[in-house]
Motif scaffolding. Structure first.
Motif, PDB file in Angstrom:
ATOM      1  N   PRO A   1      -3.049  82.773  58.064  1.00  0.00           N
ATOM      2  CA  PRO A   1      -1.879  83.118  58.609  1.00  0.00           C
ATOM      3  C   PRO A   1      -1.157  83.824  57.360  1.00  0.00           C
ATOM      4  N   LEU A   2      -0.120  84.599  58.010  1.00  0.00           N
ATOM      5  CA  LEU A   2       0.877  85.316  57.136  1.00  0.00           C
ATOM      6  C   LEU A   2       2.054  84.051  56.774  1.00  0.00           C
ATOM      7  N   PRO A   3       2.264  84.002  55.714  1.00  0.00           N
ATOM      8  CA  PRO A   3       3.525  83.171  55.444  1.00  0.00           C
ATOM      9  C   PRO A   3       4.701  83.804  56.060  1.00  0.00           C
ATOM     10  N   PRO A   4       5.400  83.022  56.744  1.00  0.00           N
ATOM     11  CA  PRO A   4       6.598  83.571  57.491  1.00  0.00           C
ATOM     12  C   PRO A   4       7.838  83.836  56.519  1.00  0.00           C
ATOM     13  N   ALA A   5       8.755  84.793  56.924  1.00  0.00           N
ATOM     14  CA  ALA A   5       9.761  85.529  55.868  1.00  0.00           C
ATOM     15  C   ALA A   5      10.970  85.545  56.759  1.00  0.00           C
ATOM     16  N   PRO A   6      12.107  85.411  55.971  1.00  0.00           N
ATOM     17  CA  PRO A   6      13.503  85.577  56.723  1.00  0.00           C
ATOM     18  C   PRO A   6      13.348  86.924  57.377  1.00  0.00           C
ATOM     19  N   ASP A   7      14.056  87.077  58.511  1.00  0.00           N
ATOM     20  CA  ASP A   7      14.369  88.401  59.034  1.00  0.00           C
ATOM     21  C   ASP A   7      14.716  89.457  58.051  1.00  0.00           C
ATOM     22  N   SER A   8      15.578  89.189  57.115  1.00  0.00           N
ATOM     23  CA  SER A   8      16.144  89.990  56.396  1.00  0.00           C
ATOM     24  C   SER A   8      14.942  90.572  55.291  1.00  0.00           C
ATOM     25  N   ASP A   9      14.136  89.533  55.110  1.00  0.00           N
ATOM     26  CA  ASP A   9      12.850  90.031  54.088  1.00  0.00           C
ATOM     27  C   ASP A   9      12.052  91.361  54.574  1.00  0.00           C
ATOM     28  N   GLY A  10      12.046  91.420  55.992  1.00  0.00           N
ATOM     29  CA  GLY A  10      11.248  92.486  56.684  1.00  0.00           C
ATOM     30  C   GLY A  10       9.799  92.289  56.397  1.00  0.00           C
ATOM     31  N   LEU A  11       9.141  91.354  56.923  1.00  0.00           N
ATOM     32  CA  LEU A  11       7.618  91.283  56.973  1.00  0.00           C
ATOM     33  C   LEU A  11       6.844  92.280  57.511  1.00  0.00           C
ATOM     34  N   ASP A  12       6.003  92.964  56.773  1.00  0.00           N
ATOM     35  CA  ASP A  12       5.259  94.227  57.366  1.00  0.00           C
ATOM     36  C   ASP A  12       3.839  93.935  56.983  1.00  0.00           C
ATOM     37  N   PHE A  13       3.194  94.602  57.872  1.00  0.00           N
ATOM     38  CA  PHE A  13       1.554  94.959  57.412  1.00  0.00           C
ATOM     39  C   PHE A  13       1.465  96.349  57.010  1.00  0.00           C
ATOM     40  N   GLU A  14       0.384  96.575  56.201  1.00  0.00           N
ATOM     41  CA  GLU A  14      -0.210  97.871  56.107  1.00  0.00           C
ATOM     42  C   GLU A  14      -1.630  98.020  55.969  1.00  0.00           C
ATOM     43  N   ALA A  15      -2.135  98.619  56.759  1.00  0.00           N
ATOM     44  CA  ALA A  15      -3.718  98.923  56.946  1.00  0.00           C
ATOM     45  C   ALA A  15      -4.133  99.920  56.141  1.00  0.00           C
ATOM     46  N   GLU A  16      -5.155  99.488  55.302  1.00  0.00           N
ATOM     47  CA  GLU A  16      -5.550 100.296  54.364  1.00  0.00           C
ATOM     48  C   GLU A  16      -7.395 100.196  54.158  1.00  0.00           C
ATOM     49  N   ILE A  17      -7.950 101.120  53.519  1.00  0.00           N
ATOM     50  CA  ILE A  17      -9.159 100.950  53.183  1.00  0.00           C
ATOM     51  C   ILE A  17      -9.169 100.712  51.745  1.00  0.00           C
ATOM     52  N   ALA A  18     -10.241 100.095  51.045  1.00  0.00           N
ATOM     53  CA  ALA A  18     -10.371  99.770  49.707  1.00  0.00           C
ATOM     54  C   ALA A  18     -11.637  99.770  49.571  1.00  0.00           C
ATOM     55  N   VAL A  19     -11.776 100.491  47.997  1.00  0.00           N
ATOM     56  CA  VAL A  19     -13.136 100.364  47.575  1.00  0.00           C
ATOM     57  C   VAL A  19     -12.998  99.298  46.449  1.00  0.00           C
ATOM     58  N   ILE A  20     -14.419  98.955  46.061  1.00  0.00           N
ATOM     59  CA  ILE A  20     -14.541  97.847  45.082  1.00  0.00           C
ATOM     60  C   ILE A  20     -15.699  98.656  44.191  1.00  0.00           C
ATOM     61  N   THR A  21     -15.316  98.354  42.973  1.00  0.00           N
ATOM     62  CA  THR A  21     -15.986  99.183  41.619  1.00  0.00           C
ATOM     63  C   THR A  21     -16.885  98.191  40.906  1.00  0.00           C
ATOM     64  N   ASP A  22     -17.879  98.702  40.337  1.00  0.00           N
ATOM     65  CA  ASP A  22     -18.331  97.815  39.342  1.00  0.00           C
ATOM     66  C   ASP A  22     -17.847  98.407  38.059  1.00  0.00           C
ATOM     67  N   ASP A  23     -18.182  98.284  36.976  1.00  0.00           N
ATOM     68  CA  ASP A  23     -17.674  98.621  35.587  1.00  0.00           C
ATOM     69  C   ASP A  23     -17.142 100.264  35.423  1.00  0.00           C
ATOM     70  N   VAL A  24     -16.001 100.509  35.337  1.00  0.00           N
ATOM     71  CA  VAL A  24     -15.802 102.024  35.284  1.00  0.00           C
ATOM     72  C   VAL A  24     -15.287 102.187  33.891  1.00  0.00           C
ATOM     73  N   PRO A  25     -15.924 103.197  32.886  1.00  0.00           N
ATOM     74  CA  PRO A  25     -15.542 103.680  31.620  1.00  0.00           C
ATOM     75  C   PRO A  25     -14.257 104.017  31.652  1.00  0.00           C
ATOM     76  N   ARG A  26     -13.518 103.772  30.657  1.00  0.00           N
ATOM     77  CA  ARG A  26     -12.008 104.572  30.549  1.00  0.00           C
ATOM     78  C   ARG A  26     -12.550 106.064  30.488  1.00  0.00           C
ATOM     79  N   GLY A  27     -11.691 106.799  31.066  1.00  0.00           N
ATOM     80  CA  GLY A  27     -11.746 108.221  31.087  1.00  0.00           C
ATOM     81  C   GLY A  27     -12.817 108.813  31.928  1.00  0.00           C
ATOM     82  N   THR A  28     -13.229 108.121  32.841  1.00  0.00           N
ATOM     83  CA  THR A  28     -14.369 108.491  33.762  1.00  0.00           C
ATOM     84  C   THR A  28     -13.571 109.641  34.611  1.00  0.00           C
ATOM     85  N   ALA A  29     -14.304 110.815  34.859  1.00  0.00           N
ATOM     86  CA  ALA A  29     -13.578 111.717  35.517  1.00  0.00           C
ATOM     87  C   ALA A  29     -13.918 111.533  37.010  1.00  0.00           C
ATOM     88  N   ALA A  30     -12.984 112.288  37.913  1.00  0.00           N
ATOM     89  CA  ALA A  30     -13.361 112.116  39.392  1.00  0.00           C
ATOM     90  C   ALA A  30     -14.541 112.469  39.677  1.00  0.00           C
TER      91      ALA A  30
END
Lengths: 325, 325
Positions: A126-155
């Motif tokens: 469940p989503l914890p309830p919030a007072p109306d004034s807090d403006g509870l919203d969803f955001e649908a997204e895609i996410a990736v999960i990475t392995d170890d990424v070295p510093r400075g890795t180029a796109a």
């Protein structure tokens, strides 16, 4: 390969899940948790793929019928959650709704914030309830999960660090965000825990819907019985995931199991609807001078899901109800 | 009780360390890692205290001589790192240096950002070099480590959730921060991994220097051979740790092992010096119209340590060298 975590302890118990999400098998001999598998991904992935192949062919004697309601988030807690804002149309709307232009540098320098990951909600939590004034919203997204990424890795080198993908409901308290961002240090109280889809999947599960940078499928978002939006995730994503990873790794390495989000999926084509309430409210403000669509209230339900071209659920559904106030 | 993590794998191997930091003993029968102990803190802490008592009395046959250089960060990675800015003098200076006033609401609503915690450097780990224009800086801070903190915990209830304290070098790239903060989403590329002290200690190790909210001892910061500052951590800390915890938990629960930082320790009394370079540069700018003290360069060393009233090192020293460019 699809991976999930049965509810158990703080980190869940890793299971390999069949492509149709109906069956699963535990893999204690490979890794007790998804984080443990990510910590030694190359070796574990090979063995998990063997299990997945057996599971698909019906040859895994230990497999059991899966009720996806028994799944926690694939990572019930993670060491890092970084959320991009790759769909610039959404960012542009947010600025226009307050009378500002999109700064041109945001077309070359991704917006991204460090989010909380010590608690990641399961797909049915469940989503914890919030007072109306807090403006509870969803955001649908895609996410990736990475392995170890070295510093400075180029796109150009970053796509190979995408080991899994999943969906996110990036929960937001819109009423708290303006004052919080005005303080200048980003999000904290405005972003309670996000929820993840039932499973995380390797890129090959998406077939040619994954081009190494973007997922070319619509993301379906329902609010109660209403289809709130079904934007095409592959359209209008200004920065691909490799660019988001490279941005995150510009001055530091990223630990295995880092989650990187796309930001709210958002298309310029308005007939596709929106993947969060605030975007529709911004459109209403631009059109009518004021928003008309209310934020989430106790008892309301949100469902976020992505179907492949044959209509099969790729990640299972995030399906959350706002708890009573 | 003092706890450390020997370098081993991604999470280190938990050891109980003697109060004088000279001896240690492994505790595989209690918990393999500090995070595992924090995940079941009440039960583990009791058993770890028994080990610590034996270690102090010389009755622990498994104890070994400890070289603190063998220690990683107490938490080599953590699920959450939240950094406050409790020393408002530092915040005021930052604003004054750019001609602005401190907004009055920052006296009641703490500044805090979500930091990266997937990689936490050990006390002797080198600082990655950065181009001069990136403005490599240290920030000496105190941090608490919490157990599970329920959502909505009041400040009056929060002190009991402080289970350990440690020191932090919150590494900053000053040259990247203004442009990053101007984007509005907080810190990311401007904050490469922070380093922690060799050990984390239970509050009782501080005796009456810990009043349940603040640590009343000076924090010594050396840059090379120069004592850069020794501000009193108990003075000018506008928000105590319980208030910082309550702020962090306002809209979400905090998972066990959450690190919450004080922000750069900073006193109004300028004779105490500064705990970061940028603060001295701000003072120079206010006095002379321009900064005079350069940021860190390859080969330079930073040392951060807190001594108790008898001159003994409480946490051991963070002692980092900037790696060659």
């Amino acid at each position: 390969m699809k991976l999930g975590s049965l509810r158990e302890g703080r980190d869940g118990r890793l299971v390999v899940v069949s492509s149709d999400l109906s069956r699963a098998t535990a893999v204690p001999d490979v890794a007790p948790t998804l984080q443990a598998a990510l910590d030694d991904w190359e070796a574990c992935a090979r063995r998990l793929r063997d299990v997945a192949a057996k599971l698909e062919s019906g040859a895994d004697g230990r497999a059991f019928d899966l009720d996806t309601r028994d799944l926690a988030a694939p990572l019930p807690r993670a060491y890092q959650w970084l959320d991009g804002s790759a769909y610039l149309h959404h960012v542009e709307l947010a600025r226009r709704a307050r009378g500002a232009e999109l700064p041109p540098e945001l077309r070359s320098d991704p917006l991204m914030y460090q989010g909380g990951s010590d608690v990641l909600l399961g797909p049915r939590d469940p989503l914890p309830p919030a007072p109306d004034s807090d403006g509870l919203d969803f955001e649908a997204e895609i996410a990736v999960i990475t392995d170890d990424v070295p510093r400075g890795t180029a796109a150009s080198e970053a796509a190979r660090h995408v080991v899994l993908l999943t969906l996110v409901n990036d929960v937001s308290l819109r009423g708290l965000i303006p004052a919080e961002l005005a303080k200048g240090f980003g999000f904290l109280v405005g972003k309670p825990p996000s929820a993840l889809a039932p499973v995380a999947v390797t890129p090959d599960e998406l077939g040619d819907a994954w081009d190494g940078a973007r997922v070319h499928l619509p993301l379906r978002v329902q609010r109660g019985a209403e289809l709130f939006g079904a934007p095409e995730a592959g359209e209008d994503m200004h920065f691909g995931f490799p660019e988001l990873i490279a941005h995150a790794a510009r001055t530091r390495r990223l630990g295995a199991g880092t989650l990187i989000g796309s930001g709210t999926v958002s298309n310029r084509d308005r007939t596709r609807g929106s993947a969060c309430i605030v975007e529709r409210r911004m459109l209403e403000t631009l059109e009518h001078g004021a928003p008309r669509t209310p934020f989430l209230r106790p008892g309301e339900r949100v469902r976020i899901e992505m179907l492949d071209r044959e209509g099969r659920s790729v990640f299972g559904a995030i399906e959350q109800e706002v708890a009573p106030g």
